[in-house]
Design a protein around this motif. Structure first.
Motif, PDB file in Angstrom:
ATOM      1  N   ARG A  44       0.856  -1.185   0.000  1.00 54.99           N
ATOM      2  CA  ARG A  44       0.000   0.000   0.000  1.00 54.99           C
ATOM      3  C   ARG A  44       0.886   1.228   0.000  1.00 54.99           C
ATOM      4  O   ARG A  44       1.889   1.299   0.723  1.00 54.99           O
ATOM      5  CB  ARG A  44      -0.922   0.011   1.228  1.00 54.99           C
ATOM      6  CG  ARG A  44      -1.926   1.157   1.239  1.00 54.99           C
ATOM      7  CD  ARG A  44      -2.927   0.978   2.381  1.00 54.99           C
ATOM      8  NE  ARG A  44      -3.934   2.033   2.385  1.00 54.99           N
ATOM      9  CZ  ARG A  44      -3.845   3.158   3.108  1.00 54.99           C
ATOM     10  NH1 ARG A  44      -2.803   3.340   3.920  1.00 54.99           N
ATOM     11  NH2 ARG A  44      -4.804   4.061   3.059  1.00 54.99           N
ATOM     12  N   THR A  46       0.842   5.603   0.067  1.00 51.81           N
ATOM     13  CA  THR A  46       0.043   6.791   0.354  1.00 51.81           C
ATOM     14  C   THR A  46       0.887   8.047   0.166  1.00 51.81           C
ATOM     15  O   THR A  46       2.116   8.024   0.319  1.00 51.81           O
ATOM     16  CB  THR A  46      -0.512   6.789   1.792  1.00 51.81           C
ATOM     17  OG1 THR A  46       0.579   6.734   2.725  1.00 51.81           O
ATOM     18  CG2 THR A  46      -1.442   5.612   2.014  1.00 51.81           C
ATOM     19  N   PRO A  51      -4.441   7.326  -0.576  1.00 45.84           N
ATOM     20  CA  PRO A  51      -3.951   6.192  -1.378  1.00 45.84           C
ATOM     21  C   PRO A  51      -3.402   6.628  -2.733  1.00 45.84           C
ATOM     22  O   PRO A  51      -3.939   7.515  -3.390  1.00 45.84           O
ATOM     23  CB  PRO A  51      -5.202   5.320  -1.556  1.00 45.84           C
ATOM     24  CG  PRO A  51      -6.138   5.744  -0.469  1.00 45.84           C
ATOM     25  CD  PRO A  51      -5.870   7.193  -0.225  1.00 45.84           C
ATOM     26  N   PRO A  53      -2.355   4.828  -6.440  1.00 38.42           N
ATOM     27  CA  PRO A  53      -2.449   3.578  -7.208  1.00 38.42           C
ATOM     28  C   PRO A  53      -1.069   2.989  -7.480  1.00 38.42           C
ATOM     29  O   PRO A  53      -0.103   3.711  -7.742  1.00 38.42           O
ATOM     30  CB  PRO A  53      -3.126   4.012  -8.517  1.00 38.42           C
ATOM     31  CG  PRO A  53      -3.824   5.293  -8.189  1.00 38.42           C
ATOM     32  CD  PRO A  53      -2.977   5.969  -7.156  1.00 38.42           C
ATOM     33  N   ALA A  55       0.989   0.095  -9.849  1.00 33.97           N
ATOM     34  CA  ALA A  55       0.974  -0.779 -11.014  1.00 33.97           C
ATOM     35  C   ALA A  55       1.884  -1.975 -10.738  1.00 33.97           C
ATOM     36  O   ALA A  55       2.691  -1.959  -9.800  1.00 33.97           O
ATOM     37  CB  ALA A  55       1.448  -0.024 -12.250  1.00 33.97           C
ATOM     38  N   PHE A  60       4.397   3.799 -10.052  1.00 38.13           N
ATOM     39  CA  PHE A  60       3.322   4.698  -9.633  1.00 38.13           C
ATOM     40  C   PHE A  60       3.587   6.113 -10.132  1.00 38.13           C
ATOM     41  O   PHE A  60       4.693   6.450 -10.587  1.00 38.13           O
ATOM     42  CB  PHE A  60       3.173   4.699  -8.115  1.00 38.13           C
ATOM     43  CG  PHE A  60       4.370   5.240  -7.364  1.00 38.13           C
ATOM     44  CD1 PHE A  60       4.479   6.601  -7.074  1.00 38.13           C
ATOM     45  CD2 PHE A  60       5.388   4.396  -6.950  1.00 38.13           C
ATOM     46  CE1 PHE A  60       5.577   7.101  -6.388  1.00 38.13           C
ATOM     47  CE2 PHE A  60       6.495   4.890  -6.263  1.00 38.13           C
ATOM     48  CZ  PHE A  60       6.591   6.241  -5.975  1.00 38.13           C
ATOM     49  N   ASN A 132     -11.353   4.612 -13.341  1.00 38.12           N
ATOM     50  CA  ASN A 132      -9.993   4.073 -13.302  1.00 38.12           C
ATOM     51  C   ASN A 132      -9.873   2.992 -14.353  1.00 38.12           C
ATOM     52  O   ASN A 132     -10.241   1.842 -14.118  1.00 38.12           O
ATOM     53  CB  ASN A 132      -9.688   3.490 -11.920  1.00 38.12           C
ATOM     54  CG  ASN A 132      -8.474   4.125 -11.284  1.00 38.12           C
ATOM     55  OD1 ASN A 132      -7.628   4.673 -11.976  1.00 38.12           O
ATOM     56  ND2 ASN A 132      -8.403   4.048  -9.974  1.00 38.12           N
ATOM     57  N   SER A 134      -7.726   0.592 -17.247  1.00 37.08           N
ATOM     58  CA  SER A 134      -6.463  -0.161 -17.224  1.00 37.08           C
ATOM     59  C   SER A 134      -5.472   0.380 -18.246  1.00 37.08           C
ATOM     60  O   SER A 134      -4.462  -0.259 -18.530  1.00 37.08           O
ATOM     61  CB  SER A 134      -6.745  -1.642 -17.515  1.00 37.08           C
ATOM     62  OG  SER A 134      -7.383  -1.784 -18.781  1.00 37.08           O
ATOM     63  N   MET A 210      -3.935   5.061 -13.899  1.00 40.70           N
ATOM     64  CA  MET A 210      -3.226   5.420 -12.667  1.00 40.70           C
ATOM     65  C   MET A 210      -3.659   6.779 -12.106  1.00 40.70           C
ATOM     66  O   MET A 210      -2.881   7.493 -11.476  1.00 40.70           O
ATOM     67  CB  MET A 210      -1.716   5.407 -12.909  1.00 40.70           C
ATOM     68  CG  MET A 210      -1.166   4.049 -13.288  1.00 40.70           C
ATOM     69  SD  MET A 210      -1.191   2.882 -11.904  1.00 40.70           S
ATOM     70  CE  MET A 210       0.231   3.470 -10.982  1.00 40.70           C
ATOM     71  N   GLY A 211      -4.924   7.155 -12.345  1.00 42.27           N
ATOM     72  CA  GLY A 211      -5.439   8.410 -11.812  1.00 42.27           C
ATOM     73  C   GLY A 211      -5.159   9.624 -12.665  1.00 42.27           C
ATOM     74  O   GLY A 211      -5.525  10.740 -12.288  1.00 42.27           O
ATOM     75  N   TRP A 256      -4.320  14.601 -11.853  1.00 42.24           N
ATOM     76  CA  TRP A 256      -3.932  13.324 -11.259  1.00 42.24           C
ATOM     77  C   TRP A 256      -4.733  13.219  -9.965  1.00 42.24           C
ATOM     78  O   TRP A 256      -4.505  13.982  -9.033  1.00 42.24           O
ATOM     79  CB  TRP A 256      -2.433  13.257 -10.975  1.00 42.24           C
ATOM     80  CG  TRP A 256      -2.072  11.986 -10.250  1.00 42.24           C
ATOM     81  CD1 TRP A 256      -1.938  10.746 -10.788  1.00 42.24           C
ATOM     82  CD2 TRP A 256      -1.824  11.840  -8.842  1.00 42.24           C
ATOM     83  NE1 TRP A 256      -1.630   9.825  -9.805  1.00 42.24           N
ATOM     84  CE2 TRP A 256      -1.557  10.467  -8.595  1.00 42.24           C
ATOM     85  CE3 TRP A 256      -1.814  12.729  -7.759  1.00 42.24           C
ATOM     86  CZ2 TRP A 256      -1.273   9.975  -7.329  1.00 42.24           C
ATOM     87  CZ3 TRP A 256      -1.541  12.234  -6.488  1.00 42.24           C
ATOM     88  CH2 TRP A 256      -1.263  10.865  -6.285  1.00 42.24           C
ATOM     89  N   ILE A 257      -5.708  12.334  -9.962  1.00 42.80           N
ATOM     90  CA  ILE A 257      -6.673  12.213  -8.857  1.00 42.80           C
ATOM     91  C   ILE A 257      -7.298  13.601  -8.631  1.00 42.80           C
ATOM     92  O   ILE A 257      -8.014  14.083  -9.492  1.00 42.80           O
ATOM     93  CB  ILE A 257      -6.033  11.585  -7.607  1.00 42.80           C
ATOM     94  CG1 ILE A 257      -5.366  10.217  -7.983  1.00 42.80           C
ATOM     95  CG2 ILE A 257      -7.067  11.382  -6.518  1.00 42.80           C
ATOM     96  CD1 ILE A 257      -4.707   9.502  -6.835  1.00 42.80           C
TER      97      ILE A 257
END
Length: 274
Positions: A44, A46, A51, A53, A55, A60, A132, A134, A210-211, A256-257
């Motif tokens: 995980r 952060t 969070p 993502p 790969a 990331f 999200n 792929s 990936m956001g 990005w997010i």
């Protein structure tokens, strides 16, 4: 590889030291993006507790909003062992700020019908940007979706007698009405009209995985549909002046997010669209 050196970006590339637990490359600056590899065994990841993502292979992305503070903490939780943390210094940017010695002209009070309509539009945009896919377009070197005169810079802002207006959330390119607009990287179309949006006009949003996603505003036409996979350089529409636009141009914004990014920093020097 992802292109992170851009035309008006002056910050130095990310400086890595031997003791840093993460492999990072790019520019740690407001509006910028870093490509990284997490430590082996990371389950995980952060950024400031939110969070990130991951790969396969631990790859990331992390992006920094236009108003990001001067530091942020990246943390990897592993299957075994204590979490690994790295504090990243984020360089500030000098934005084009225009101070205007007049009071800001208030807009008209929107009708209840328009408020309801606009809320539905924003909900649709938010849902699209939360998709999200792929797609692995995030791994590519981004290209300009259109080429021409840059008529608006990311992050620029007007201040009316001390009252700041909203900053410009993307980069504007004015190649002329009807000029082609292409996908800057591989992705999946997560939003495409009709109908046109009241402010954005004909709008297309592409998720690069990936956001990371791109939005293309004010199109005269679009040639893609929601759910369609597109390849880098593929035609997605033409430049127009739909929605709230004073003339034909492409407004290209990236997120990005939740962080708004500077597309010019990712695309780098402008080269003609093929």
């Amino acid at each position: 590889m992802l292109a992170l050196a851009g035309g008006c970006v002056a910050a130095a590339a990310f400086a890595q030291t031997g003791s840093d637990p993460f492999q990072l490359s790019g520019r740690a600056e407001q509006g910028g993006l870093l490509l990284g590899t997490a430590p082996e065994g990371t389950v995980r990841l952060t950024l400031d507790g939110k969070p990130v993502p991951l790969a396969p292979g631990g790859r990331f992305l992390i992006g920094f909003d236009r108003d990001q503070g001067t530091s942020t903490v990246l943390q990897a939780e592993r299957a075994s062992g204590a979490p690994l943390r790295q504090t990243i210094a984020v360089s500030p940017r000098s934005w084009r700020i225009e101070n205007i010695n007049v009071a800001r002209t208030p807009g008209g009070v929107p009708s209840e019908a328009y408020r309801i309509h606009r809320a539905g539009e924003l909900k649709r945009i938010e849902a699209a940007r939360a998709v999200n896919s792929s797609s692995e377009g995030w791994r590519q070197r981004f290209v300009w979706p259109a080429t021409g005169r840059i008529s608006g810079l990311f992050g620029s802002q007007r201040v009316y007698r001390g009252e700041p207006a909203a900053y410009h959330s993307g980069v504007d390119v004015a190649p002329g009405s009807g000029a082609p607009v292409v996908a800057p990287a591989d992705g999946v179309v997560v939003l495409a009209g009709p109908p046109a949006f009241s402010l954005e006009g004909n709008l297309v949003i592409i998720d690069h995985g990936m956001g990371l996603n791109s939005a293309f505003l004010h199109l005269a036409t679009n040639t893609v549909r929601e759910g369609q996979a597109v390849r880098q350089g593929q035609l997605i529409g033409t430049v127009g002046a739909t929605g709230r636009a004073t003339g034909p141009h492409l407004h290209w914004s990236m997120k990005w997010i939740d962080a708004r990014l500077d597309p010019q920093a990712l695309a780098g020097p402008m080269t003609p669209v093929r």
